[in-house]
Design an enzyme around this catalytic site. Sequence first.
Site, mmCIF file in Angstrom:
data_model
loop_
_atom_site.group_PDB
_atom_site.id
_atom_site.type_symbol
_atom_site.label_atom_id
_atom_site.label_comp_id
_atom_site.label_asym_id
_atom_site.label_seq_id
_atom_site.Cartn_x
_atom_site.Cartn_y
_atom_site.Cartn_z
ATOM 1 N N GLN A 1 0.812 -1.212 0.000
ATOM 2 C CA GLN A 1 0.000 0.000 0.000
ATOM 3 C C GLN A 1 0.847 1.263 0.000
ATOM 4 O O GLN A 1 0.401 2.315 -0.470
ATOM 5 C CB GLN A 1 -0.938 -0.021 1.207
ATOM 6 C CG GLN A 1 -1.937 -1.158 1.182
ATOM 7 C CD GLN A 1 -2.794 -1.135 -0.075
ATOM 8 O OE1 GLN A 1 -3.449 -0.127 -0.372
ATOM 9 N NE2 GLN A 1 -2.808 -2.240 -0.808
ATOM 10 N N HIS B 1 1.294 3.300 -3.262
ATOM 11 C CA HIS B 1 0.229 4.137 -3.822
ATOM 12 C C HIS B 1 0.742 5.529 -4.195
ATOM 13 O O HIS B 1 0.330 6.100 -5.203
ATOM 14 C CB HIS B 1 -0.911 4.287 -2.819
ATOM 15 C CG HIS B 1 -2.082 3.400 -3.094
ATOM 16 N ND1 HIS B 1 -2.956 3.615 -4.129
ATOM 17 C CD2 HIS B 1 -2.520 2.290 -2.461
ATOM 18 C CE1 HIS B 1 -3.885 2.684 -4.130
ATOM 19 N NE2 HIS B 1 -3.645 1.860 -3.122
ATOM 20 N N GLU C 1 -7.687 4.379 7.405
ATOM 21 C CA GLU C 1 -8.634 3.980 6.357
ATOM 22 C C GLU C 1 -8.771 2.456 6.274
ATOM 23 O O GLU C 1 -9.862 1.911 6.375
ATOM 24 C CB GLU C 1 -8.150 4.540 5.020
ATOM 25 C CG GLU C 1 -8.998 4.129 3.831
ATOM 26 C CD GLU C 1 -8.374 4.569 2.525
ATOM 27 O OE1 GLU C 1 -9.095 4.576 1.509
ATOM 28 O OE2 GLU C 1 -7.170 4.879 2.490
ATOM 29 N N HIS C 2 -7.662 1.766 6.040
ATOM 30 C CA HIS C 2 -7.659 0.305 5.961
ATOM 31 C C HIS C 2 -6.969 -0.257 7.199
ATOM 32 O O HIS C 2 -5.870 0.172 7.535
ATOM 33 C CB HIS C 2 -6.898 -0.177 4.725
ATOM 34 C CG HIS C 2 -7.390 0.391 3.438
ATOM 35 N ND1 HIS C 2 -6.700 1.377 2.753
ATOM 36 C CD2 HIS C 2 -8.502 0.116 2.713
ATOM 37 C CE1 HIS C 2 -7.367 1.680 1.642
ATOM 38 N NE2 HIS C 2 -8.460 0.933 1.600
ATOM 39 N N ASP D 1 -9.446 -3.928 -2.432
ATOM 40 C CA ASP D 1 -9.494 -2.919 -3.489
ATOM 41 C C ASP D 1 -10.008 -3.499 -4.797
ATOM 42 O O ASP D 1 -10.805 -2.876 -5.512
ATOM 43 C CB ASP D 1 -8.103 -2.339 -3.737
ATOM 44 C CG ASP D 1 -7.639 -1.423 -2.614
ATOM 45 O OD1 ASP D 1 -8.481 -1.045 -1.778
ATOM 46 O OD2 ASP D 1 -6.443 -1.096 -2.583
ATOM 47 N N HIS E 1 -38.930 37.616 14.037
ATOM 48 C CA HIS E 1 -39.137 36.215 14.368
ATOM 49 C C HIS E 1 -40.194 36.101 15.475
ATOM 50 O O HIS E 1 -41.096 35.256 15.418
ATOM 51 C CB HIS E 1 -37.838 35.583 14.872
ATOM 52 C CG HIS E 1 -36.852 35.228 13.805
ATOM 53 N ND1 HIS E 1 -36.303 36.154 12.955
ATOM 54 C CD2 HIS E 1 -36.321 34.022 13.458
ATOM 55 C CE1 HIS E 1 -35.456 35.552 12.144
ATOM 56 N NE2 HIS E 1 -35.448 34.247 12.421
#
Length: 275
Positions: free
Chosen positions: A84, A87, A152-153, A186, A246
């Site tokens: 990984q 990447h 993330e993973h 993935d 209001h």
Amino acid sequence: MHLGGAHEIYVLGGMQAVGAMALGTETIKPVDMLVGPGNAYVAEAKRQLYGRVGIDLFAGPTETMLIADDTVDAELCATDLLGQAEHGYNSPACLITTSRRLAEGTMAEVERLLGVLPTAETASVSWRDYGDVILCDTDEEMLQVANDMAYEHVQVMTDRDDWFLENMTSYGALFLGPRANVANGDKVIGTNHTLPTRKAGRYTGGLWVGKFLKTHSYQRILTDEAAALVGEYGSRLCLLEGFVGHAEQCNIRVRRYGGRNVPYGAPALARDAAE
């Protein structure tokens, strides 16, 4: 790929496709939502287009964490980390373990594999700048560190994978056991490739079918008594903020539905106080 439905939704197909779908073309109407993974350019396009269209989430560089003990070996851990790290130059890869032997062995094995990995030019920079090996005393400490980092993973390869599944609260996706890995997630087994990064896993999950559903709310007050009672509270709260207009929205209902003579711009007192 066109998913259709009540709104126009397309899956991303590159930076140019992102812009074309958001702005429209001669053959595609402008879409309402863009979802899907992409590189840094796609992420930037989604950032710039957010507001004009809806998006799934802002995603940063890929993050990979291994939670491992002596049930696995250094070669497996090093392979999964570098797989990984390739990447990009800023893809964090982290090993959390209770085994000093595995920690030291994995670091040595990473250096060996970098000598044969064709993408070592990229992976080595990520490992040098964003790689971590964290040695913990207990499984509970590993859990605490992992939840705080919210990667993330997260690959869990221990003798109590189900315990981590039950207690992990902050992550994008879990991969349980040494048979599973991020690359298979993935490319083959999913379930999702659009996941939170940079600690966003603390408050959101990945893309799922619920992202394509909208929620709407409505109000209806059924009785005059309820309209007057709600109006009393609303009037006073509005005037505390200095919003006379209001307050008058509330006051006019107190007058009409509660039969109360509230001076213009004054707070509608509670019924007992007024009487």
